[in-house]
Write a protein that holds these residues in place. Structure first.
Motif, PDB file in Angstrom:
ATOM      1  N   GLU A  75      -8.691  21.411  38.607  1.00 12.57           N
ATOM      2  CA  GLU A  75      -9.501  22.409  38.323  1.00 12.57           C
ATOM      3  C   GLU A  75      -9.308  23.905  38.808  1.00 12.57           C
ATOM      4  O   GLU A  75      -9.131  24.022  39.929  1.00 12.57           O
TER       5      GLU A  75
ATOM      6  N   ALA B  28      -8.445  22.666  33.351  1.00 11.26           N
ATOM      7  CA  ALA B  28      -7.510  22.087  34.120  1.00 11.26           C
ATOM      8  C   ALA B  28      -6.167  23.018  34.119  1.00 11.26           C
ATOM      9  O   ALA B  28      -5.867  23.415  33.139  1.00 11.26           O
TER      10      ALA B  28
ATOM     11  N   ILE C  18     -11.186  20.412  31.359  1.00 10.43           N
ATOM     12  CA  ILE C  18     -11.387  19.121  31.794  1.00 10.43           C
ATOM     13  C   ILE C  18     -12.009  18.120  31.254  1.00 10.43           C
ATOM     14  O   ILE C  18     -11.549  17.165  30.912  1.00 10.43           O
TER      15      ILE C  18
ATOM     16  N   LYS D 125       1.812   9.813  26.578  1.00 12.63           N
ATOM     17  CA  LYS D 125       1.604  11.109  26.086  1.00 12.63           C
ATOM     18  C   LYS D 125       1.618  11.245  24.465  1.00 12.63           C
ATOM     19  O   LYS D 125       0.991  12.100  23.787  1.00 12.63           O
TER      20      LYS D 125
ATOM     21  N   MET E 161      -9.678  16.673  28.346  1.00 13.29           N
ATOM     22  CA  MET E 161      -8.669  15.612  29.022  1.00 13.29           C
ATOM     23  C   MET E 161      -9.285  14.037  28.619  1.00 13.29           C
ATOM     24  O   MET E 161     -10.548  13.970  28.370  1.00 13.29           O
ATOM     25  N   TYR E 162      -8.196  13.460  28.158  1.00 18.15           N
ATOM     26  CA  TYR E 162      -8.623  11.973  27.814  1.00 18.15           C
ATOM     27  C   TYR E 162      -7.477  10.917  28.671  1.00 18.15           C
ATOM     28  O   TYR E 162      -6.455  11.379  29.061  1.00 18.15           O
ATOM     29  N   LEU E 163      -7.989   9.712  28.796  1.00 17.48           N
ATOM     30  CA  LEU E 163      -7.436   8.657  29.379  1.00 17.48           C
ATOM     31  C   LEU E 163      -6.716   7.884  28.452  1.00 17.48           C
ATOM     32  O   LEU E 163      -7.468   7.375  27.617  1.00 17.48           O
TER      33      LEU E 163
ATOM     34  N   ASN F  66      -3.962  10.476  32.672  1.00 16.50           N
ATOM     35  CA  ASN F  66      -4.418  11.548  32.277  1.00 16.50           C
ATOM     36  C   ASN F  66      -3.570  12.398  31.110  1.00 16.50           C
ATOM     37  O   ASN F  66      -2.362  12.439  31.447  1.00 16.50           O
ATOM     38  N   CYS F  67      -4.159  12.421  30.057  1.00 14.50           N
ATOM     39  CA  CYS F  67      -3.544  13.509  29.250  1.00 14.50           C
ATOM     40  C   CYS F  67      -4.269  14.644  28.927  1.00 14.50           C
ATOM     41  O   CYS F  67      -5.519  14.852  28.590  1.00 14.50           O
ATOM     42  N   TYR F  68      -3.412  15.643  28.995  1.00 14.52           N
ATOM     43  CA  TYR F  68      -3.985  17.183  28.934  1.00 14.52           C
ATOM     44  C   TYR F  68      -3.394  17.472  27.500  1.00 14.52           C
ATOM     45  O   TYR F  68      -2.016  18.028  27.360  1.00 14.52           O
TER      46      TYR F  68
END
Length: 522
Positions: free
Chosen positions: A373, A407, A422, A494, A425-427, A432-434
């Motif tokens: 962050e 992020a 932040i 991703k 973002m998803y899992l 972690n996927c940005y």
């Protein structure tokens, strides 16, 4: 930090640049002298309405000379400006006005089919005493009055009384409260002092835009947002810049404006920039006056930076950066001479006046190259949210850094990259996927004009990616082809599992993708 008030600084600028054009209005240009006199008249009129130092007064309207006149009048009277975005509607404005306890609202009568005055009269806003219509309406006797009717009340208060009010102002006065967009929850008020605002304006002038009195600035971002307000018309009037307010974004008209007004500085959201690049009239338009094009706010492809440089000519700098309402403006910026890859893929280096770092969940600083962050500390960073101690307590680290909610990571050269919010973002199966990182890669797919990615629920993996794509003209793309390209170019987790083709991405007022609207598209 200076203790001077922002209005007194404006007065100094008005005296230095007296006969120069300050702002283009529908009825003609206003000189700096005329703009100061209009603001003084409105300041006296507001005092006649009983406005005291610190009272909150809102403005809800499109970019215009009367908007700036009203804002300066509020500041002359010692009031606190509460800007409201033009895309908000009655219920949203009601929440902001009630949170702020606003006594007066300046507004346009209409914008398109939406009637601001009717929307205000329909809502329950107990503190609201007067609605001042910037572009007409009202006779000066009821709750709804015209701007000219308000200005006529100036005679009830002497010039000396206004000068005394202006002299009472200090750098510690709360000059404005800008409410955050609310994309991650209820809007939060961000108060800024006069000293903080002046500091941010000086940084914008000296380290980012390099303004001089010879500049002609097309303010394309909304006056109600920090980019169009503090980094827009406000920094301009403090430095003798000529302001051209822009509220419509037809590329052909923007091209004509560049040539007609000899614009030197032009912020362009990426979709608008692309519209200018692609417009058939661009080839015959003289755009050599433009010295700086500021873009950003969302993922941009390297090719767009290169095309902008080609379109405007070798003398034009293409720049991007990163900022927040909570920091009164920019945190980072690219610089003249940066390569297109730096402008497109990063947001540049941290400003010298700020401390910036990347932190993990424990708020400890992370190494170069690691995503965490973004946290920032400095004189122009907010001290706390307005009447919201809970949000304030959770927004700062123990050593005083503001947690931006964004992020990102920093490279070995000090260039920051924003990977996403932040909360965006998803899992996917624990990874972690940005979205912004994935979007940046997908911009390389032939035929993709724009792309946005969100996480959607998945029974097996928890969440997976979904891409929304705007095709380039005549592009032949299929969902299968897009997913196949992604499988070849990025880690499996991703890869978006679904693709939706749409005509245009929904955008907020500053050109960022409104992902909350995408979530409603199946």
């Amino acid at each position: 930090m200076t203790e001077q008030s922002i209005y007194r600084r404006f007065q100094q600028s008005a005296r230095i640049h007296a006969d120069r054009i300050a702002i283009r209005g529908d009825a003609g240009d206003l000189s700096y002298t005329a703009l100061e006199q209009a603001s003084r008249d409105l300041g006296r009129a507001l005092m006649a309405c009983g406005i005291e130092r610190g009272d909150r007064i809102a403005i809800w309207g499109v970019n215009s000379a009367p908007w700036a006149m009203a804002a300066l009048g509020i500041q002359a009277a010692g009031g606190t400006l509460v800007p409201i975005g033009t895309r908000l509607r009655g219920r949203e404005a009601e929440g902001i006005l009630n949170d702020a306890g606003a006594r007066i609202v300046f507004c346009d009568e209409k914008f398109g089919s939406f009637n601001y005055v009717e929307a205000l009269l329909e809502r329950d806003i107990p503190t609201l005493e007067v609605i001042v219509v910037l572009d007409g309406g009202g006779d000066g006797q009821g709750k709804v009055i015209s701007l000219s009717a308000l200005r006529a009340r100036a005679g009830q208060v002497s010039e000396d009384a206004l000068d005394q009010r202006i002299a009472q102002a200090t750098g510690d006065d709360i000059i404005d409260i800008i409410f955050t967009s609310g994309t991650t929850g209820k809007p939060k008020g961000v108060p800024m002092t006069s000293a903080q605002s002046l500091f941010a304006c000086d940084v914008q002038r000296d380290d980012i835009a390099f303004f001089t009195q010879d500049d002609v600035f097309a303010v394309t971002y909304p006056f109600a947002h920090n980019a169009g307000y503090r980094a827009g018309w406000q920094v301009s009037v403090l430095n003798g810049v000529k302001i051209i307010p822009v509220s419509t974004f037809e590329p052909g008209e923007l091209l004509r404006m560049i040539e007609r007004e000899k614009l030197t500085f032009m912020p362009l959201a990426p979709p608008i920039a692309q519209g200018i690049i692609d417009h058939p009239d661009r080839i015959g338009t003289d755009m050599t006056s433009v010295r700086l094009v500021a873009t950003g706010g969302t993922t941009i492809p390297v090719r767009q930076v290169e095309e902008l440089r080609d379109a405007f000519g070798p003398g034009t700098v293409v720049q991007t950066g990163y900022g927040l309402t909570e920091t009164a403006g920019s945190v980072t910026t690219t610089l003249p001479g940066d390569a297109p890859e730096v402008v497109a893929k990063t947001v540049g280096r941290a400003l010298a006046c700020l401390d910036v770092k990347i932190v993990g969940p424990d708020h400890q600083e992370l190494p170069v190259g690691e995503v965490g962050e973004i946290a920032v500390r400095g004189p122009q960073v907010l001290k706390g949210y307005y009447n919201n101690p809970e949000a304030t307590a959770s927004a700062f680290t123990s050593d005083g850094f503001f947690l931006t909610g964004d992020a990102g990571w920093v490279d070995e050269k000090g260039n920051y990259s924003i990977t996403d919010r932040i909360k965006d973002m998803y899992l996917v199966g624990g990874f972690n996927c940005y979205p912004a990182e994935i979007e940046g890669m997908m911009q390389g797919i032939p035929g993709v004009a724009r792309v946005a990615v969100i996480g959607v629920d998945d029974q097996r993996l928890g969440q997976v990616g979904r891409a929304f794509i705007v095709k380039a003209p005549d592009a032949q793309l299929t969902e299968e082809a897009v997913i196949a390209w992604c499988r070849k170019e990025m880690a499996n987790y991703k890869v978006p599992r679904s693709v939706r083709f749409i005509d245009a991405l929904p955008l907020n007022a500053t050109g960022k993708v409104a992902k909350i609207e995408l979530r409603g598209i199946d």
